[in-house]
Motif scaffolding. Structure first.
Motif, short mmCIF file in Angstrom:
data_model
loop_
_atom_site.label_atom_id
_atom_site.label_comp_id
_atom_site.label_asym_id
_atom_site.label_seq_id
_atom_site.Cartn_x
_atom_site.Cartn_y
_atom_site.Cartn_z
N GLY A 37 -114.56 82.82 -16.53
CA GLY A 37 -113.57 81.83 -16.94
C GLY A 37 -112.15 82.09 -16.47
N THR A 38 -111.94 83.16 -15.71
CA THR A 38 -110.59 83.49 -15.24
C THR A 38 -110.40 83.04 -13.79
OG1 THR A 38 -111.24 85.66 -14.40
CG2 THR A 38 -110.58 85.55 -16.72
N ARG A 39 -109.17 83.10 -13.33
CA ARG A 39 -108.90 82.80 -11.92
C ARG A 39 -109.61 83.80 -11.02
NH1 ARG A 39 -102.89 80.63 -11.13
NH2 ARG A 39 -102.67 79.57 -13.10
N TRP A 40 -109.63 85.05 -11.44
CA TRP A 40 -110.30 86.09 -10.66
C TRP A 40 -111.79 85.78 -10.53
CZ3 TRP A 40 -109.08 89.11 -7.05
CH2 TRP A 40 -109.83 90.23 -6.71
N ALA A 41 -112.38 85.25 -11.59
CA ALA A 41 -113.78 84.84 -11.53
C ALA A 41 -113.97 83.71 -10.53
CB ALA A 41 -114.28 84.43 -12.92
N GLY A 42 -113.02 82.78 -10.49
CA GLY A 42 -113.09 81.69 -9.53
C GLY A 42 -113.05 82.21 -8.10
N TYR A 43 -112.14 83.13 -7.84
CA TYR A 43 -112.05 83.73 -6.52
C TYR A 43 -113.34 84.48 -6.17
CZ TYR A 43 -110.69 86.81 -2.71
OH TYR A 43 -110.65 87.48 -1.52
N ASN A 44 -113.84 85.24 -7.11
CA ASN A 44 -115.07 86.00 -6.87
C ASN A 44 -116.27 85.10 -6.66
OD1 ASN A 44 -114.77 89.04 -6.96
ND2 ASN A 44 -113.47 88.38 -8.65
N ALA A 45 -116.33 83.97 -7.36
CA ALA A 45 -117.42 83.02 -7.15
C ALA A 45 -117.39 82.47 -5.73
CB ALA A 45 -117.34 81.89 -8.18
N LEU A 46 -116.19 82.15 -5.24
CA LEU A 46 -116.06 81.65 -3.87
C LEU A 46 -116.44 82.70 -2.83
CD1 LEU A 46 -112.78 79.66 -4.34
CD2 LEU A 46 -114.93 78.71 -3.51
N THR A 47 -115.97 83.93 -3.04
CA THR A 47 -116.29 84.96 -2.05
C THR A 47 -117.76 85.37 -2.13
OG1 THR A 47 -115.54 86.74 -3.52
CG2 THR A 47 -113.94 85.84 -1.95
N GLU A 48 -118.33 85.37 -3.33
CA GLU A 48 -119.75 85.67 -3.46
C GLU A 48 -120.58 84.61 -2.75
OE1 GLU A 48 -123.15 86.61 -6.87
OE2 GLU A 48 -121.05 86.51 -7.46
N TYR A 49 -120.18 83.36 -2.89
CA TYR A 49 -120.88 82.28 -2.19
C TYR A 49 -120.78 82.48 -0.68
CZ TYR A 49 -122.20 77.82 -0.28
OH TYR A 49 -122.81 76.86 0.47
N ALA A 50 -119.56 82.68 -0.19
CA ALA A 50 -119.35 82.81 1.26
C ALA A 50 -120.11 83.98 1.85
CB ALA A 50 -117.86 82.95 1.55
N ASN A 51 -120.17 85.10 1.13
CA ASN A 51 -120.77 86.31 1.69
C ASN A 51 -122.25 86.49 1.38
OD1 ASN A 51 -118.38 87.21 2.89
ND2 ASN A 51 -117.70 88.16 1.00
N HIS A 52 -122.73 85.89 0.31
CA HIS A 52 -124.10 86.19 -0.13
C HIS A 52 -125.00 84.99 -0.35
CE1 HIS A 52 -122.84 90.33 -0.69
NE2 HIS A 52 -121.79 89.88 -1.36
#
Length: 90
Positions: A37-52
């Motif tokens: 639910g945080t901004r950091w989670a949003g960033y991590n969701a995007l990078t996880e999608y892009a990389n994995h």
């Protein structure tokens, strides 16, 4: 109507597949447990999608893993991750 060889446009009331996958990572992924639910989670969701998660070419799981590694090493997803970081920065 899409011509031969073209993908049809998604309906306006349906999210693009990538958006749905990123949203699912943001809301449900175990990797988000401590930051959900945080901004950091949003960033991590995007990078996880892009990389994995994002689709890659390859017939076998090893070929797809190699393609993902090449995407990370070559920086092919850097623009997406930089934009994501800028959007989530305070």
């Amino acid at each position: 109507m899409a011509g031969q060889g073209q993908r049809p446009c998604p309906r306006q009331d349906q999210p693009a597949p990538a958006l749905g996958a990123i949203s699912n990572l943001f809301v449900h992924a175990d990797t988000q447990a401590g930051i959900r639910g945080t901004r950091w989670a949003g960033y991590n969701a995007l990078t996880e999608y892009a990389n994995h998660v994002a689709p890659v070419r390859g017939k076998t799981s090893a070929e797809r893993a190699d393609a993902r590694a090449e995407r990370v090493i070559s920086g092919a997803a850097n623009d997406l991750m930089e934009k994501a970081f800028a959007l989530t920065a305070v």
